[in-house]
Design a protein around this motif. Structure first.
Motif, PDB file in Angstrom:
ATOM      1  N   TYR A  27       3.024  -7.737   1.746  1.00  0.00           N
ATOM      2  CA  TYR A  27       2.046  -8.496   0.967  1.00  0.00           C
ATOM      3  C   TYR A  27       1.148  -7.489   0.261  1.00  0.00           C
ATOM      4  CZ  TYR A  27      -1.293  -7.454   4.693  1.00  0.00           C
ATOM      5  OH  TYR A  27      -2.097  -6.816   5.593  1.00  0.00           O
ATOM      6  N   HIS A  28       0.648  -7.868  -0.899  1.00  0.00           N
ATOM      7  CA  HIS A  28      -0.204  -6.935  -1.639  1.00  0.00           C
ATOM      8  C   HIS A  28      -0.989  -7.643  -2.714  1.00  0.00           C
ATOM      9  CE1 HIS A  28       2.221  -6.781  -5.382  1.00  0.00           C
ATOM     10  NE2 HIS A  28       3.175  -7.173  -4.563  1.00  0.00           N
ATOM     11  N   CYS A  29      -2.020  -6.965  -3.139  1.00  0.00           N
ATOM     12  CA  CYS A  29      -2.809  -7.377  -4.288  1.00  0.00           C
ATOM     13  C   CYS A  29      -2.370  -6.515  -5.460  1.00  0.00           C
ATOM     14  CB  CYS A  29      -4.291  -7.165  -3.985  1.00  0.00           C
ATOM     15  SG  CYS A  29      -5.364  -7.563  -5.377  1.00  0.00           S
ATOM     16  N   HIS A  30      -2.454  -7.009  -6.657  1.00  0.00           N
ATOM     17  CA  HIS A  30      -2.026  -6.249  -7.823  1.00  0.00           C
ATOM     18  C   HIS A  30      -3.086  -5.275  -8.328  1.00  0.00           C
ATOM     19  CE1 HIS A  30       1.934  -8.030  -8.838  1.00  0.00           C
ATOM     20  NE2 HIS A  30       1.503  -8.912  -7.958  1.00  0.00           N
ATOM     21  N   LEU A  31      -4.215  -5.194  -7.669  1.00  0.00           N
ATOM     22  CA  LEU A  31      -5.235  -4.202  -8.007  1.00  0.00           C
ATOM     23  C   LEU A  31      -5.088  -3.051  -7.018  1.00  0.00           C
ATOM     24  CD1 LEU A  31      -8.248  -6.592  -8.633  1.00  0.00           C
ATOM     25  CD2 LEU A  31      -6.707  -5.589 -10.315  1.00  0.00           C
ATOM     26  N   LEU A  32      -4.621  -1.900  -7.509  1.00  0.00           N
ATOM     27  CA  LEU A  32      -4.271  -0.798  -6.611  1.00  0.00           C
ATOM     28  C   LEU A  32      -5.422  -0.320  -5.744  1.00  0.00           C
ATOM     29  CD1 LEU A  32      -1.911   1.287  -8.918  1.00  0.00           C
ATOM     30  CD2 LEU A  32      -1.310  -0.302  -7.087  1.00  0.00           C
ATOM     31  N   HIS A  33      -6.657  -0.367  -6.235  1.00  0.00           N
ATOM     32  CA  HIS A  33      -7.765   0.108  -5.413  1.00  0.00           C
ATOM     33  C   HIS A  33      -8.027  -0.803  -4.210  1.00  0.00           C
ATOM     34  CE1 HIS A  33      -9.856  -2.613  -8.234  1.00  0.00           C
ATOM     35  NE2 HIS A  33     -10.714  -2.787  -7.244  1.00  0.00           N
ATOM     36  N   HIS A  34      -7.426  -1.974  -4.174  1.00  0.00           N
ATOM     37  CA  HIS A  34      -7.582  -2.868  -3.022  1.00  0.00           C
ATOM     38  C   HIS A  34      -6.722  -2.451  -1.832  1.00  0.00           C
ATOM     39  CE1 HIS A  34      -9.203  -6.446  -5.563  1.00  0.00           C
ATOM     40  NE2 HIS A  34     -10.116  -5.531  -5.321  1.00  0.00           N
ATOM     41  N   GLU A  35      -5.725  -1.595  -2.053  1.00  0.00           N
ATOM     42  CA  GLU A  35      -4.856  -1.158  -0.962  1.00  0.00           C
ATOM     43  C   GLU A  35      -5.678  -0.592   0.190  1.00  0.00           C
ATOM     44  OE1 GLU A  35      -1.522   2.247  -0.009  1.00  0.00           O
ATOM     45  OE2 GLU A  35      -1.929   1.726  -2.076  1.00  0.00           O
ATOM     46  N   ASP A  36      -6.686   0.212  -0.110  1.00  0.00           N
ATOM     47  CA  ASP A  36      -7.518   0.816   0.926  1.00  0.00           C
ATOM     48  C   ASP A  36      -8.415  -0.192   1.624  1.00  0.00           C
ATOM     49  OD1 ASP A  36      -6.418   3.288   0.397  1.00  0.00           O
ATOM     50  OD2 ASP A  36      -7.994   3.837  -1.030  1.00  0.00           O
ATOM     51  N   GLU A  37      -8.514  -1.384   1.088  1.00  0.00           N
ATOM     52  CA  GLU A  37      -9.361  -2.414   1.681  1.00  0.00           C
ATOM     53  C   GLU A  37      -8.550  -3.441   2.469  1.00  0.00           C
ATOM     54  OE1 GLU A  37     -11.943  -4.043  -1.318  1.00  0.00           O
ATOM     55  OE2 GLU A  37     -12.356  -2.068  -2.135  1.00  0.00           O
ATOM     56  N   GLY A  38      -7.295  -3.109   2.792  1.00  0.00           N
ATOM     57  CA  GLY A  38      -6.483  -3.975   3.625  1.00  0.00           C
ATOM     58  C   GLY A  38      -5.735  -5.064   2.896  1.00  0.00           C
ATOM     59  N   MET A  39      -5.644  -4.961   1.586  1.00  0.00           N
ATOM     60  CA  MET A  39      -4.962  -5.999   0.824  1.00  0.00           C
ATOM     61  C   MET A  39      -3.535  -5.602   0.495  1.00  0.00           C
ATOM     62  SD  MET A  39      -8.144  -7.141  -1.533  1.00  0.00           S
ATOM     63  CE  MET A  39      -7.565  -8.737  -2.070  1.00  0.00           C
ATOM     64  N   MET A  40      -2.958  -4.756   1.349  1.00  0.00           N
ATOM     65  CA  MET A  40      -1.563  -4.380   1.230  1.00  0.00           C
ATOM     66  C   MET A  40      -1.075  -4.055   2.635  1.00  0.00           C
ATOM     67  SD  MET A  40       0.064  -1.330  -1.027  1.00  0.00           S
ATOM     68  CE  MET A  40       1.552  -1.766  -1.892  1.00  0.00           C
ATOM     69  N   GLY A  41       0.062  -4.578   3.008  1.00  0.00           N
ATOM     70  CA  GLY A  41       0.595  -4.313   4.335  1.00  0.00           C
ATOM     71  C   GLY A  41       1.980  -4.894   4.501  1.00  0.00           C
ATOM     72  N   GLN A  42       2.497  -4.756   5.705  1.00  0.00           N
ATOM     73  CA  GLN A  42       3.814  -5.281   6.037  1.00  0.00           C
ATOM     74  C   GLN A  42       3.735  -6.108   7.309  1.00  0.00           C
ATOM     75  OE1 GLN A  42       6.140  -1.655   6.359  1.00  0.00           O
ATOM     76  NE2 GLN A  42       7.035  -2.050   4.363  1.00  0.00           N
ATOM     77  N   PHE A  43       4.665  -7.049   7.437  1.00  0.00           N
ATOM     78  CA  PHE A  43       4.788  -7.831   8.663  1.00  0.00           C
ATOM     79  C   PHE A  43       6.241  -8.235   8.829  1.00  0.00           C
ATOM     80  CE2 PHE A  43       4.087 -10.861   5.303  1.00  0.00           C
ATOM     81  CZ  PHE A  43       4.903 -11.927   5.630  1.00  0.00           C
ATOM     82  N   VAL A  44       6.632  -8.528  10.050  1.00  0.00           N
ATOM     83  CA  VAL A  44       7.982  -9.013  10.316  1.00  0.00           C
ATOM     84  C   VAL A  44       7.906 -10.434  10.849  1.00  0.00           C
ATOM     85  CG1 VAL A  44       9.034  -6.753  10.710  1.00  0.00           C
ATOM     86  CG2 VAL A  44       8.038  -7.985  12.618  1.00  0.00           C
ATOM     87  N   VAL A  45       8.971 -11.177  10.654  1.00  0.00           N
ATOM     88  CA  VAL A  45       9.078 -12.542  11.158  1.00  0.00           C
ATOM     89  C   VAL A  45      10.070 -12.511  12.308  1.00  0.00           C
ATOM     90  CG1 VAL A  45       9.758 -14.904  10.607  1.00  0.00           C
ATOM     91  CG2 VAL A  45       8.577 -13.507   8.894  1.00  0.00           C
ATOM     92  N   VAL A  46       9.665 -13.060  13.446  1.00  0.00           N
ATOM     93  CA  VAL A  46      10.536 -13.090  14.625  1.00  0.00           C
ATOM     94  C   VAL A  46      10.708 -14.532  15.081  1.00  0.00           C
ATOM     95  CG1 VAL A  46       9.858 -10.775  15.366  1.00  0.00           C
ATOM     96  CG2 VAL A  46       8.620 -12.740  16.238  1.00  0.00           C
ATOM     97  N   GLU A  47      11.766 -14.758  15.828  1.00  0.00           N
ATOM     98  CA  GLU A  47      11.967 -16.081  16.422  1.00  0.00           C
ATOM     99  C   GLU A  47      10.825 -16.372  17.388  1.00  0.00           C
ATOM    100  OE1 GLU A  47      14.284 -18.152  15.513  1.00  0.00           O
ATOM    101  OE2 GLU A  47      15.419 -16.760  14.284  1.00  0.00           O
ATOM    102  N   LYS A  48      10.502 -17.632  17.599  1.00  0.00           N
ATOM    103  CA  LYS A  48       9.437 -18.012  18.517  1.00  0.00           C
ATOM    104  C   LYS A  48       9.699 -17.374  19.884  1.00  0.00           C
ATOM    105  CE  LYS A  48       6.817 -21.951  20.086  1.00  0.00           C
ATOM    106  NZ  LYS A  48       6.615 -23.395  19.976  1.00  0.00           N
ATOM    107  N   GLY A  49       8.694 -16.698  20.402  1.00  0.00           N
ATOM    108  CA  GLY A  49       8.827 -16.014  21.684  1.00  0.00           C
ATOM    109  C   GLY A  49       9.401 -14.613  21.557  1.00  0.00           C
ATOM    110  N   GLY A  50       9.813 -14.212  20.350  1.00  0.00           N
ATOM    111  CA  GLY A  50      10.404 -12.900  20.123  1.00  0.00           C
ATOM    112  C   GLY A  50       9.344 -11.835  19.908  1.00  0.00           C
TER     113      GLY A  50
END
Length: 62
Positions: A27-50
């Motif tokens: 996920y990300h914001c299109h304003l590059l200076h926002h990256e340092d403010e937590g508006m860019m990152g990664q996450f994974v999707v797992v099965e329930k209980g995974g």
């Protein structure tokens, strides 16, 4: 979507495709200076209980 400065948001999403604990989404914001403010990152999707895979995945750079 515009959010005023200081707004806290918790996205609610439904993933209907297969979950893969080793393939992160980004996920990300299109304003590059926002990256340092937590508006860019990664996450994974797992099965329930995974759990997410620990360590590096084939999709990481570095």
């Amino acid at each position: 979507m515009f959010l005023p400065h200081g707004t806290v948001m918790k996205p609610a999403l439904r993933f209907t495709g297969p979950a893969d604990p080793q393939t992160p989404y980004m996920y990300h914001c299109h304003l590059l200076h926002h990256e340092d403010e937590g508006m860019m990152g990664q996450f994974v999707v797992v099965e329930k209980g995974g759990a997410a895979a620990v360590g590096r995945t084939p999709h990481e750079h570095g």
